[in-house]
Design an enzyme around this catalytic site. Structure first.
Site, PDB file in Angstrom:
ATOM      1  N   GLU A   1      46.177  45.616  32.344  1.00  0.00           N
ATOM      2  CA  GLU A   1      47.396  46.059  33.034  1.00  0.00           C
ATOM      3  C   GLU A   1      48.640  45.425  32.409  1.00  0.00           C
ATOM      4  OE1 GLU A   1      47.161  45.881  37.337  1.00  0.00           O
ATOM      5  OE2 GLU A   1      49.336  45.758  37.517  1.00  0.00           O
TER       6      GLU A   1
ATOM      7  N   ASP B   1      32.947  34.158  36.469  1.00  0.00           N
ATOM      8  CA  ASP B   1      32.518  35.222  37.374  1.00  0.00           C
ATOM      9  C   ASP B   1      33.693  35.613  38.285  1.00  0.00           C
ATOM     10  OD1 ASP B   1      31.370  36.787  39.312  1.00  0.00           O
ATOM     11  OD2 ASP B   1      29.612  35.518  39.598  1.00  0.00           O
TER      12      ASP B   1
ATOM     13  N   HIS C   1      57.414  47.440  34.549  1.00  0.00           N
ATOM     14  CA  HIS C   1      56.253  48.126  33.996  1.00  0.00           C
ATOM     15  C   HIS C   1      56.657  49.184  32.980  1.00  0.00           C
ATOM     16  CE1 HIS C   1      52.798  46.759  36.314  1.00  0.00           C
ATOM     17  NE2 HIS C   1      53.564  46.713  37.375  1.00  0.00           N
TER      18      HIS C   1
HETATM   19  C1  MEV Z   1      50.281  45.582  40.957  1.00  0.00           C
HETATM   20  O1  MEV Z   1      49.147  45.436  40.129  1.00  0.00           O
HETATM   21  C2  MEV Z   1      50.434  44.390  41.872  1.00  0.00           C
HETATM   22  C3  MEV Z   1      51.544  44.522  42.912  1.00  0.00           C
HETATM   23  O2  MEV Z   1      51.366  45.705  43.675  1.00  0.00           O
HETATM   24  C4  MEV Z   1      51.440  43.303  43.807  1.00  0.00           C
HETATM   25  C5  MEV Z   1      52.331  43.351  45.043  1.00  0.00           C
HETATM   26  O3  MEV Z   1      52.666  44.431  45.514  1.00  0.00           O
HETATM   27  O4  MEV Z   1      52.621  42.247  45.542  1.00  0.00           O
HETATM   28  C6  MEV Z   1      52.894  44.614  42.274  1.00  0.00           C
END
Ligand code: MEV
Length: 442
Positions: free
Chosen positions: A81, A273, A370
């Site tokens: 990610e 793990d 992102h």
């Molecule tokens: C995304 O992988 C994680 C988030 O959704 C965490 C959150 O909302 O606190 C951004």
């Protein structure tokens, strides 16, 4: 060693590796393992699981800027990610110069022995307690590396359960597993002690297995993010977001997912793990109704103080961690001396990512962070070639439309532009050559 390298993300991979080599003391062969040869050999893979037909690779990124209990650390994270590594580094940067403070319990794991059909429950419980020292010396008396290292059976807990299939006595063995994750050791102890408990109680044992709710192996970490860096409004909004997670399991699940993004990434990089970490973390979060694993408050200076508390069963020895060459390099980068040290790093990264996600969501929104990498992925999927990817991604971000269909069009446009540029360049150079020749003739 200092881990606060600004602009690490802008460097080419080769340069990042060179920095890692110099600062984390990696050898040439470590670098080769990491960068060029990280595919797990089929022979090794074939020893790890059954029916092997291949391996899968994930990117490993280095989170920078971490300072934990006064020591700078690079943190290797394996994850598919985008933004997680950047988020961790950013939170660690803002937490400097103090950095994170972390602590952990002794590495005590819980093994469960399920006993049923006990006629006299009170007597059975008393007998187990009375004979515990004897049980302990039988269990620890075996030639065991764990016991030599100071680990082994340390205590016992008794829990009586009323189940759909009658009363059961659950015996918890508290086992110090030292630098192991502990599943093998704990399961062995449970299986070996069960027959003695059957004899002692007159009951019948059913399950003899580790509990992944490692509630005796808790790790804690905290950090402070300054009002001057965040601004009062952002701090208030983060506190609002935290209040939401505390009050609502639907939100708490996502909040904790953000924590686990980072935790799993370090667990995977070190071949630990991560399913056990997930199970333990969520079960712990649910002990009194599902709650966030982190907590935030304003300190007396108006700064944001964050903390995390969760069970973490991580190991440095045994299993895949020992077998996987990349996991070995990851541990070298982390420069940890014990499983507790590693667990403390993991907890800090979990807190860092959660803070960074909250900060991003209450400010620019999570999509902004992102966006660039997401656009790069979409450009790649839409067929952009190496030289075209950055150009296509830039267009998508500028337009705020990161969709596959738009990316397909953008690839064509970028290709057209590149070709046009090349033709123009060619015409210019032909013209220059002709002009040059004419000038020489004259
Ligand atoms: C995304 O992988 C994680 C988030 O959704 C965490 C959150 O909302 O606190 C951004």
């Amino acid at each position: 060693m200092r881990s606060d390298i600004s602009g690490f993300y802008k460097l080419p991979v080769e340069r990042r590796l060179r920095i890692l080599r110099e600062r984390a003391g990696l050898s040439k062969s470590d670098i080769k393992t990491l960068a060029h040869n990280s595919a797990l050999l089929h022979e090794t893979a074939d020893m790890m699981i059954e029916n092997v037909v291949g391996t899968i690779q994930l990117p490993i990124g280095i989170a920078t800027h971490f300072k934990i209990n006064g020591v700078d650390k690079f943190v290797p994270m394996a994850i598919e990610e985008s933004s997680v590594v950047a988020a961790a580094s950013y939170a660690a940067k803002l937490a400097r110069p103090e950095g994170f403070k972390a602590s952990s319990d002794e590495p005590l794991m819980i093994g469960q022995i399920q006993l049923k059909s006990i006629k006299n429950m009170e007597k059975a419980k008393k007998d187990i307690v009375r004979r515990f020292e004897e049980l302990k010396s039988i269990a620890n008396g075996r030639e065991s590396v764990l016991v030599k290292l100071g680990g082994g059976l340390k205590g016992i807990e008794l829990r009586e359960l009323d189940t759909d299939r009658g009363k059961m006595l659950i015996v918890h063995l508290l086992i110090d597993v030292r630098d192991a994750m502990g599943a093998n050791a704990v399961n062995t102890y449970c299986e070996e002690i069960a027959p003695y408990l059957e004899e002692l109680t007159g009951g019948k044992s059913v399950l003899k297995i580790i509990s992944n709710l490692a509630a005796r192996r808790i790790v804690r970490a905290r950090a402070v993010w300054k009002k001057n860096d965040l601004g009062k409004e952002t701090i208030d909004r983060i506190l609002d977001a935290y209040a939401f997670a505390k009050a609502d399991p639907y939100r708490a699940a996502t909040h904790n997912k953000g924590v686990m993004n980072a935790i799993d990434a370090v667990m995977i990089a070190t071949c630990n793990d991560w399913r056990a970490a997930e199970a333990g973390a969520h079960a712990y979060a649910a002990l009194n109704g599902y709650k966030p694993l982190t907590a935030y408050e304003k300190n007396k200076n108006g700064d944001l103080a964050g903390k995390i508390e969760l069970p973490l069963a991580v190991g440095l020895v045994g299993g895949a961690t020992r077998m996987h060459p990349v996991a070995q390099v990851a541990l070298k980068i982390l420069d940890v001396n014990s499983a507790r040290d590693l667990a403390e790093v993991v907890a800090c990264v979990g807190l860092a990512n959660n803070f960074a996600a909250l900060r991003a969501m209450v400010k620019e929104g999570i999509r902004q962070g992102h966006m660039k990498l997401h656009a790069t992925n979409i450009a790649h999927m839409a067929g952009a070639k190496e030289e075209e990817i950055a150009l296509v991604a830039k267009r998508l971000v500028e337009e705020g439309n990161i969709s596959y269909s738009r990316a397909r069009q953008a690839v064509k446009q970028v290709r057209y532009d590149i070709r046009k540029k090349k033709i123009k360049k060619l015409i210019r150079s032909v013209r220059q050559r002709v002009q040059h020749k004419t000038e020489r003739k004259n």
